[in-house]
Design an enzyme around this catalytic site. Structure first.
Site, PDB file in Angstrom:
ATOM      1  CG  ASP A  67      -0.342  -0.543   2.474  1.00 19.65           C
ATOM      2  OD1 ASP A  67       0.892  -0.592   2.550  1.00 19.65           O
ATOM      3  OD2 ASP A  67      -1.092  -0.914   3.392  1.00 19.65           O
ATOM      4  CG  ASN A 134      -9.160  -1.175  11.628  1.00 22.70           C
ATOM      5  OD1 ASN A 134      -8.240  -1.893  11.226  1.00 22.70           O
ATOM      6  ND2 ASN A 134      -9.576  -0.117  10.951  1.00 22.70           N
ATOM      7  CG  HIS A 136      -6.080  -2.183   8.625  1.00 23.39           C
ATOM      8  ND1 HIS A 136      -6.114  -0.813   8.828  1.00 23.39           N
ATOM      9  CD2 HIS A 136      -4.790  -2.534   8.874  1.00 23.39           C
ATOM     10  CE1 HIS A 136      -4.906  -0.387   9.166  1.00 23.39           C
ATOM     11  NE2 HIS A 136      -4.090  -1.413   9.206  1.00 23.39           N
ATOM     12  CD  GLU A 141      -8.878   1.067   7.343  1.00 19.67           C
ATOM     13  OE1 GLU A 141      -8.670   0.080   8.074  1.00 19.67           O
ATOM     14  OE2 GLU A 141      -8.438   2.198   7.619  1.00 19.67           O
TER      15      GLU A 141
HETATM   16  C1  F6R Z   1       1.314  -1.449   6.189  1.00 22.72           C
HETATM   17  C2  F6R Z   1      -0.004  -2.058   6.259  1.00 22.72           C
HETATM   18  C3  F6R Z   1      -0.831  -2.037   7.494  1.00 22.72           C
HETATM   19  C4  F6R Z   1      -0.035  -2.367   8.765  1.00 22.72           C
HETATM   20  C5  F6R Z   1      -0.934  -2.354   9.994  1.00 22.72           C
HETATM   21  C6  F6R Z   1      -0.148  -2.600  11.263  1.00 22.72           C
HETATM   22  O1  F6R Z   1       1.864  -1.622   4.899  1.00 22.72           O
HETATM   23  O2  F6R Z   1      -0.436  -2.545   5.282  1.00 22.72           O
HETATM   24  O3  F6R Z   1      -1.863  -2.968   7.352  1.00 22.72           O
HETATM   25  O4  F6R Z   1       0.556  -3.622   8.621  1.00 22.72           O
HETATM   26  O5  F6R Z   1      -1.578  -1.131  10.093  1.00 22.72           O
HETATM   27  O6  F6R Z   1       0.740  -1.548  11.466  1.00 22.72           O
HETATM   28  P1  F6R Z   1       1.851  -1.624  12.607  1.00 22.72           P
HETATM   29  O7  F6R Z   1       2.771  -2.729  12.224  1.00 22.72           O
HETATM   30  O8  F6R Z   1       2.555  -0.275  12.542  1.00 22.72           O
HETATM   31  O9  F6R Z   1       1.153  -1.864  13.882  1.00 22.72           O
END
Ligand code: F6R
Length: 239
Positions: A67, A134, A136, A141
């Site tokens: 992403d 959440n 995701h 989302e």
């Molecule tokens: C990042 C991504 C997100 C993160 C998720 C967890 O490329 O796709 O899904 O993996 O938000 O983020 P952290 O690891 O910072 O808790």
């Protein structure tokens, strides 16, 4: 689904790096799907260490990231393109031309281009994921349906709140992002999700010990044939 429970973040990172290193060793020209965020940083550091010691060779590896924030250029210090260079690509012998991050500035054609790129690679061999508080994955989302291919999303307030730690204020956190879809992720031949810390415990419980629902996007991974959850004791503390 296989679950590897680790003592802490460091062990989680080492185990994850070992899984990725095995993939590269068995298939030197593999396609890695990569994630940003805090969860995979330790694994990236371990991979960089093995590479600098000559134990691992990224020269034929291709990568596709999950992403990117809408509107951020690759040289913006909060863009995911910048994150990947800083945390991995600059520290391993990957050919930067073989790395791919969705463009946050190319507009709607980007989604089609990115899905074609993944298809032309013949799919992803190993997709690494983190888990949102959440539920995701990527920036897919919670919703009333699962997404398919790469698409533009509106970030939820909880995601913007969780990610504001990287920006000077929440107002600077982009409101939109481009993300691979759930279908893109599920088509990867192997999926590895890393989760650590008590703040992920509720999401881990809902995603992997509850019903499969688009309200918790990661829950769909329960259906993947080769899905490995690598999580520390804190993240698994509610199950
Ligand atoms: C990042 C991504 C997100 C993160 C998720 C967890 O490329 O796709 O899904 O993996 O938000 O983020 P952290 O690891 O910072 O808790």
């Amino acid at each position: 689904m296989r679950i590897i429970k680790t003592k802490d973040y460091d062990e989680m990172s080492r185990v994850t790096a070992q899984i990725i290193a095995s993939e590269i060793t068995l298939k030197p020209n593999c396609v890695l799907g990569l994630a940003t965020g805090s969860s995979p940083v330790g694994a990236y550091q371990q991979l960089a260490k093995w590479c600098s010691e000559g134990k691992l060779d990224f020269s034929q590896v291709h990568s596709v990231n999950l992403d990117e924030y809408d509107g951020l250029t690759p040289d913006h210090d909060q863009s995911y393109a910048y994150f990947m260079r800083h945390n991995l690509f600059d520290h391993v012998n990957i050919d930067i031309n073989n790395t791919n991050v969705p463009s946050g500035i190319s507009g709607d054609n980007e989604c089609e281009r990115y899905d074609k790129l993944i298809k032309d690679f013949g799919g992803i061999d190993l997709q690494l994921l983190g888990l949102g508080v959440n539920g995701h994955i990527g920036f897919n989302e919670p919703d009333d349906h699962f997404s398919l291919g790469t698409h533009k999303v509106t970030l939820t307030e909880s995601t913007r709140e969780a990610n504001k730690r990287f920006f000077s204020s929440i107002d600077e956190v982009p409101t939109h992002a481009y993300t691979m879809g759930v279908r893109d992720i599920l088509q990867a031949r192997r999926v590895v999700l890393v989760a650590n810390g008590k703040n992920k415990a509720e999401a881990v419980k809902k995603a992997f010990f509850g019903p499969v629902t688009p309200e918790v996007p990661a829950s769909i991974l329960q259906y993947h044939q080769d899905f490995i959850l690598v999580a520390d004791e804190d993240a698994l503390s509610l199950v």
